[in-house]
Design an enzyme around this catalytic site. Structure first.
Site, mmCIF file in Angstrom:
data_model
loop_
_atom_site.group_PDB
_atom_site.id
_atom_site.type_symbol
_atom_site.label_atom_id
_atom_site.label_comp_id
_atom_site.label_asym_id
_atom_site.label_seq_id
_atom_site.Cartn_x
_atom_site.Cartn_y
_atom_site.Cartn_z
ATOM 1 N NE ARG A 80 -55.711 -23.915 6.803
ATOM 2 C CZ ARG A 80 -55.614 -24.690 7.896
ATOM 3 N NH1 ARG A 80 -54.621 -24.506 8.758
ATOM 4 N NH2 ARG A 80 -56.504 -25.633 8.120
ATOM 5 C CE LYS A 88 -60.352 -22.140 7.869
ATOM 6 N NZ LYS A 88 -60.761 -22.878 6.648
ATOM 7 C CG HIS A 112 -54.947 -24.033 -0.764
ATOM 8 N ND1 HIS A 112 -54.756 -23.748 0.577
ATOM 9 C CD2 HIS A 112 -55.929 -24.965 -0.798
ATOM 10 C CE1 HIS A 112 -55.589 -24.467 1.301
ATOM 11 N NE2 HIS A 112 -56.311 -25.212 0.494
ATOM 12 N NE ARG A 123 -54.081 -26.751 3.939
ATOM 13 C CZ ARG A 123 -53.876 -27.097 5.214
ATOM 14 N NH1 ARG A 123 -52.645 -27.091 5.708
ATOM 15 N NH2 ARG A 123 -54.878 -27.464 5.985
ATOM 16 C CG HIS A 151 -57.915 -30.790 7.465
ATOM 17 N ND1 HIS A 151 -57.763 -31.769 6.505
ATOM 18 C CD2 HIS A 151 -57.672 -29.607 6.830
ATOM 19 C CE1 HIS A 151 -57.430 -31.209 5.355
ATOM 20 N NE2 HIS A 151 -57.376 -29.903 5.525
ATOM 21 C CE1 TYR A 181 -55.556 -33.656 -0.518
ATOM 22 C CE2 TYR A 181 -56.376 -33.511 1.737
ATOM 23 C CZ TYR A 181 -55.867 -32.908 0.600
ATOM 24 O OH TYR A 181 -55.697 -31.542 0.567
#
Length: 279
Positions: free
Chosen positions: A139, A162, A220, A223, A246, A255
């Site tokens: 990120r 994150k 982004h 990414r 994630h 995806y």
């Protein structure tokens, strides 16, 4: 302007002190909830569901809407557990269509790289930054916190992830080499890898300007391009989940649309029945 309600102040103290959420998370809750109270001109706890939905009806972006709904639900849950109210209130989230995120092909990425003039340290920085983002899937907030010691051999340690979850991912040699060459020529000293021409830490706005200038996209998108390249190459979704950081596999599963589309394209290009029309 009406000050925040006592219940809202208590909630913010709870997530700051007891829950120890990250500063940015607390600020996001504060901004969303304060805004609602300001627009309603009365305490958030006194609002009915219909009133809240009316206030939120101006937001067309479903992700923004769901973020605000999530903040409201967290606040209501706190108020119920704190016995400020006798009944628990919960607002349903809006359904978000699972559209495939925008991404760049490897050829598109390389074409953008070729536009960068590396005749000074700023050009070398731009080149290294784009390579780093595409090679790591980081990120932009994680990338901007990068220090050279975070790269150990061919591994990248992402310390400011994150949710404060540190992770380690492999990093391509080309990206490491570009970073080292940029740092060797850099004319300013800093503990951070990515800096501006004055020597200060590179901002999100400046990073956006760099990716937009050469690739026409936000950071982004790189990414997403990283994840797309992995899934297209046959990587297991759980591995991709780990690399992206994630929390849930559900986030990574978007995806799988890439795999399905590639299968369809291959069928249409190769299978004889996809080309011939039967009477």
């Amino acid at each position: 302007m009406q000050p925040p309600s006592n219940e809202l102040e208590a909630f913010l103290e709870y997530i700051t002190v007891t829950k120890a959420l990250a500063k940015k998370s607390v600020e996001a809750y504060q901004n969303d909830l304060f805004q609602l109270e300001k627009e309603a001109n009365k305490p958030l706890l006194t609002l009915q569901s219909e009133e809240i939905f009316t206030l939120l009806s101006n937001y067309d972006n479903k992700r923004t809407l769901n973020r605000k709904l999530s903040a409201v639900n967290a606040f209501f849950d706190f108020c119920y557990k704190s016995r400020f109210v006798s009944e628990k209130q919960h607002l349903r989230s809006a359904k978000i269509p699972k559209n495939l995120p925008k991404f760049l092909s490897y050829d598109e990425f390389k074409k953008g790289l070729s536009l960068i003039k590396r005749d000074d340290w700023l050009g070398m920085r731009d080149y290294a930054l784009l390579l780093f983002l595409y090679a790591s899937g980081a990120r932009i907030s994680e990338a901007l916190e990068l220090k050279r010691e975070d790269i150990e051999g061919e591994w990248l340690r992402i310390r400011h992830a994150k949710g404060q979850k540190e992770r380690i991912v492999p990093l391509a040699k080309n990206a490491i080499r570009a970073i080292d060459e940029y740092l060797a020529k850099r004319e300013k000293s800093s503990e951070y890898v990515w800096i501006n021409y004055k020597g200060g830490k590179l901002s999100r706005i400046s990073a956006f300007g760099i990716t937009k200038k050469y690739l026409g996209v936000s950071p982004h998108v790189l990414r997403h391009s990283y994840a797309t390249a992995l899934v297209s190459g046959g990587a297991d979704l759980r591995v991709v989940q780990e690399l992206l950081g994630h929390a849930s596999l559900l986030t990574t599963q978007i995806y799988t649309h890439i795999q399905k589309q590639e299968l369809k394209d291959t069928l249409e290009a190769c299978h004889p029945m996809a080309k011939e029309r039967f009477v």
